[in-house]
Scaffold this motif. Sequence first.
Motif, PDB file in Angstrom:
ATOM      1  N   VAL A  80     -45.510 -38.406  44.431  1.00  0.00           N
ATOM      2  CA  VAL A  80     -44.951 -39.750  44.239  1.00  0.00           C
ATOM      3  C   VAL A  80     -45.867 -40.805  44.854  1.00  0.00           C
ATOM      4  CG1 VAL A  80     -43.018 -41.297  44.736  1.00  0.00           C
ATOM      5  CG2 VAL A  80     -42.578 -38.944  43.964  1.00  0.00           C
ATOM      6  N   PRO A  81     -46.257 -40.691  46.131  1.00  0.00           N
ATOM      7  CA  PRO A  81     -47.145 -41.729  46.674  1.00  0.00           C
ATOM      8  C   PRO A  81     -48.534 -41.728  46.033  1.00  0.00           C
ATOM      9  CG  PRO A  81     -46.755 -40.008  48.307  1.00  0.00           C
ATOM     10  CD  PRO A  81     -45.838 -39.746  47.154  1.00  0.00           C
ATOM     11  N   VAL A  82     -48.970 -40.593  45.509  1.00  0.00           N
ATOM     12  CA  VAL A  82     -50.263 -40.542  44.817  1.00  0.00           C
ATOM     13  C   VAL A  82     -50.201 -41.382  43.548  1.00  0.00           C
ATOM     14  CG1 VAL A  82     -51.911 -39.041  43.632  1.00  0.00           C
ATOM     15  CG2 VAL A  82     -50.865 -38.283  45.768  1.00  0.00           C
ATOM     16  N   VAL A  83     -49.151 -41.199  42.757  1.00  0.00           N
ATOM     17  CA  VAL A  83     -48.996 -41.959  41.509  1.00  0.00           C
ATOM     18  C   VAL A  83     -48.847 -43.447  41.814  1.00  0.00           C
ATOM     19  CG1 VAL A  83     -47.525 -42.315  39.492  1.00  0.00           C
ATOM     20  CG2 VAL A  83     -48.037 -39.991  40.266  1.00  0.00           C
ATOM     21  N   VAL A  84     -48.057 -43.785  42.816  1.00  0.00           N
ATOM     22  CA  VAL A  84     -47.873 -45.187  43.198  1.00  0.00           C
ATOM     23  C   VAL A  84     -49.211 -45.785  43.635  1.00  0.00           C
ATOM     24  CG1 VAL A  84     -46.794 -46.740  44.876  1.00  0.00           C
ATOM     25  CG2 VAL A  84     -45.436 -44.946  43.770  1.00  0.00           C
ATOM     26  N   GLY A  85     -49.959 -45.050  44.437  1.00  0.00           N
ATOM     27  CA  GLY A  85     -51.257 -45.533  44.906  1.00  0.00           C
ATOM     28  C   GLY A  85     -52.241 -45.757  43.776  1.00  0.00           C
ATOM     29  N   LEU A  86     -52.221 -44.878  42.780  1.00  0.00           N
ATOM     30  CA  LEU A  86     -53.099 -45.061  41.625  1.00  0.00           C
ATOM     31  C   LEU A  86     -52.759 -46.350  40.892  1.00  0.00           C
ATOM     32  CD1 LEU A  86     -53.230 -41.422  40.236  1.00  0.00           C
ATOM     33  CD2 LEU A  86     -55.124 -42.706  41.242  1.00  0.00           C
ATOM     34  N   CYS A  87     -51.474 -46.624  40.753  1.00  0.00           N
ATOM     35  CA  CYS A  87     -51.049 -47.857  40.080  1.00  0.00           C
ATOM     36  C   CYS A  87     -51.458 -49.085  40.894  1.00  0.00           C
ATOM     37  CB  CYS A  87     -49.546 -47.860  39.860  1.00  0.00           C
ATOM     38  SG  CYS A  87     -48.994 -46.653  38.651  1.00  0.00           S
ATOM     39  N   GLN A  88     -51.282 -49.021  42.203  1.00  0.00           N
ATOM     40  CA  GLN A  88     -51.616 -50.155  43.064  1.00  0.00           C
ATOM     41  C   GLN A  88     -53.103 -50.473  43.033  1.00  0.00           C
ATOM     42  OE1 GLN A  88     -49.904 -48.577  46.659  1.00  0.00           O
ATOM     43  NE2 GLN A  88     -48.060 -49.829  46.461  1.00  0.00           N
ATOM     44  N   GLY A  89     -53.925 -49.487  42.697  1.00  0.00           N
ATOM     45  CA  GLY A  89     -55.363 -49.696  42.649  1.00  0.00           C
ATOM     46  C   GLY A  89     -55.873 -50.320  41.365  1.00  0.00           C
ATOM     47  N   VAL A  90     -54.982 -50.610  40.427  1.00  0.00           N
ATOM     48  CA  VAL A  90     -55.383 -51.194  39.146  1.00  0.00           C
ATOM     49  C   VAL A  90     -55.418 -52.712  39.280  1.00  0.00           C
ATOM     50  CG1 VAL A  90     -54.737 -51.484  36.727  1.00  0.00           C
ATOM     51  CG2 VAL A  90     -54.453 -49.266  37.831  1.00  0.00           C
ATOM     52  N   ASP A  91     -56.528 -53.312  38.825  1.00  0.00           N
ATOM     53  CA  ASP A  91     -56.648 -54.774  38.860  1.00  0.00           C
ATOM     54  C   ASP A  91     -55.489 -55.425  38.117  1.00  0.00           C
ATOM     55  OD1 ASP A  91     -59.000 -54.728  40.301  1.00  0.00           O
ATOM     56  OD2 ASP A  91     -60.293 -54.987  38.548  1.00  0.00           O
ATOM     57  N   GLY A  92     -54.918 -56.454  38.724  1.00  0.00           N
ATOM     58  CA  GLY A  92     -53.832 -57.195  38.089  1.00  0.00           C
ATOM     59  C   GLY A  92     -52.447 -56.728  38.480  1.00  0.00           C
ATOM     60  N   VAL A  93     -52.343 -55.560  39.102  1.00  0.00           N
ATOM     61  CA  VAL A  93     -51.038 -55.063  39.538  1.00  0.00           C
ATOM     62  C   VAL A  93     -50.660 -55.763  40.835  1.00  0.00           C
ATOM     63  CG1 VAL A  93     -49.764 -53.047  40.386  1.00  0.00           C
ATOM     64  CG2 VAL A  93     -51.252 -52.840  38.383  1.00  0.00           C
ATOM     65  N   VAL A  94     -49.480 -56.393  40.835  1.00  0.00           N
ATOM     66  CA  VAL A  94     -49.023 -57.113  42.022  1.00  0.00           C
ATOM     67  C   VAL A  94     -47.947 -56.341  42.777  1.00  0.00           C
ATOM     68  CG1 VAL A  94     -49.661 -59.369  41.104  1.00  0.00           C
ATOM     69  CG2 VAL A  94     -47.362 -58.487  40.700  1.00  0.00           C
ATOM     70  N   ALA A  95     -47.267 -55.413  42.099  1.00  0.00           N
ATOM     71  CA  ALA A  95     -46.227 -54.608  42.751  1.00  0.00           C
ATOM     72  C   ALA A  95     -45.965 -53.369  41.903  1.00  0.00           C
ATOM     73  CB  ALA A  95     -44.938 -55.407  42.918  1.00  0.00           C
ATOM     74  N   VAL A  96     -45.474 -52.322  42.572  1.00  0.00           N
ATOM     75  CA  VAL A  96     -45.087 -51.086  41.885  1.00  0.00           C
ATOM     76  C   VAL A  96     -43.667 -50.756  42.301  1.00  0.00           C
ATOM     77  CG1 VAL A  96     -45.585 -48.650  41.528  1.00  0.00           C
ATOM     78  CG2 VAL A  96     -47.474 -50.247  41.854  1.00  0.00           C
ATOM     79  N   ASP A  97     -42.783 -50.642  41.322  1.00  0.00           N
ATOM     80  CA  ASP A  97     -41.382 -50.289  41.544  1.00  0.00           C
ATOM     81  C   ASP A  97     -41.205 -48.858  41.032  1.00  0.00           C
ATOM     82  OD1 ASP A  97     -38.686 -50.391  42.074  1.00  0.00           O
ATOM     83  OD2 ASP A  97     -38.201 -51.649  40.344  1.00  0.00           O
ATOM     84  N   ALA A  98     -41.175 -47.905  41.942  1.00  0.00           N
ATOM     85  CA  ALA A  98     -41.172 -46.500  41.563  1.00  0.00           C
ATOM     86  C   ALA A  98     -39.759 -45.907  41.620  1.00  0.00           C
ATOM     87  CB  ALA A  98     -42.087 -45.695  42.466  1.00  0.00           C
ATOM     88  N   HIS A  99     -39.325 -45.384  40.497  1.00  0.00           N
ATOM     89  CA  HIS A  99     -38.064 -44.649  40.393  1.00  0.00           C
ATOM     90  C   HIS A  99     -38.445 -43.227  39.962  1.00  0.00           C
ATOM     91  CE1 HIS A  99     -35.734 -48.388  40.616  1.00  0.00           C
ATOM     92  NE2 HIS A  99     -36.710 -48.900  39.894  1.00  0.00           N
ATOM     93  N   LEU A 100     -39.082 -42.512  40.889  1.00  0.00           N
ATOM     94  CA  LEU A 100     -39.611 -41.184  40.577  1.00  0.00           C
ATOM     95  C   LEU A 100     -38.948 -40.143  41.461  1.00  0.00           C
ATOM     96  CD1 LEU A 100     -43.413 -42.079  40.465  1.00  0.00           C
ATOM     97  CD2 LEU A 100     -41.882 -41.727  38.515  1.00  0.00           C
ATOM     98  N   ALA A 101     -38.771 -38.967  40.903  1.00  0.00           N
ATOM     99  CA  ALA A 101     -38.220 -37.837  41.645  1.00  0.00           C
ATOM    100  C   ALA A 101     -39.077 -36.627  41.329  1.00  0.00           C
ATOM    101  CB  ALA A 101     -36.778 -37.575  41.232  1.00  0.00           C
ATOM    102  N   ALA A 102     -38.996 -35.639  42.223  1.00  0.00           N
ATOM    103  CA  ALA A 102     -39.688 -34.375  41.963  1.00  0.00           C
ATOM    104  C   ALA A 102     -38.907 -33.589  40.917  1.00  0.00           C
ATOM    105  CB  ALA A 102     -39.815 -33.569  43.245  1.00  0.00           C
TER     106      ALA A 102
END
Length: 66
Positions: free
Chosen positions: A40-62
């Motif tokens: 979960v934090p890996v996927v969120v971190g990948l999104c946060q590293g994309v230019d133009g992304v200002v926030a990530v709202d994650a509704h993820l479960a294993a």
Amino acid sequence: MPRPEVRPATGRTLDEGTVAVEVRDGVVTLRGHVPEPRLVPVVVGLCQGVDGVVAVDAHLAAAGAG
């Protein structure tokens, strides 16, 4: 042309359709499941590293959790 695979730092691929992604005004919303909780934090971190992304709202479960 084949779609590129997403390979998190773990080297595992995420099956197509397991995470739905919506982007609006720079806010990324993720819904779905990942194979392991530690991804979960890996996927969120990948999104946060994309230019133009200002926030990530994650509704993820294993997968299989719950």
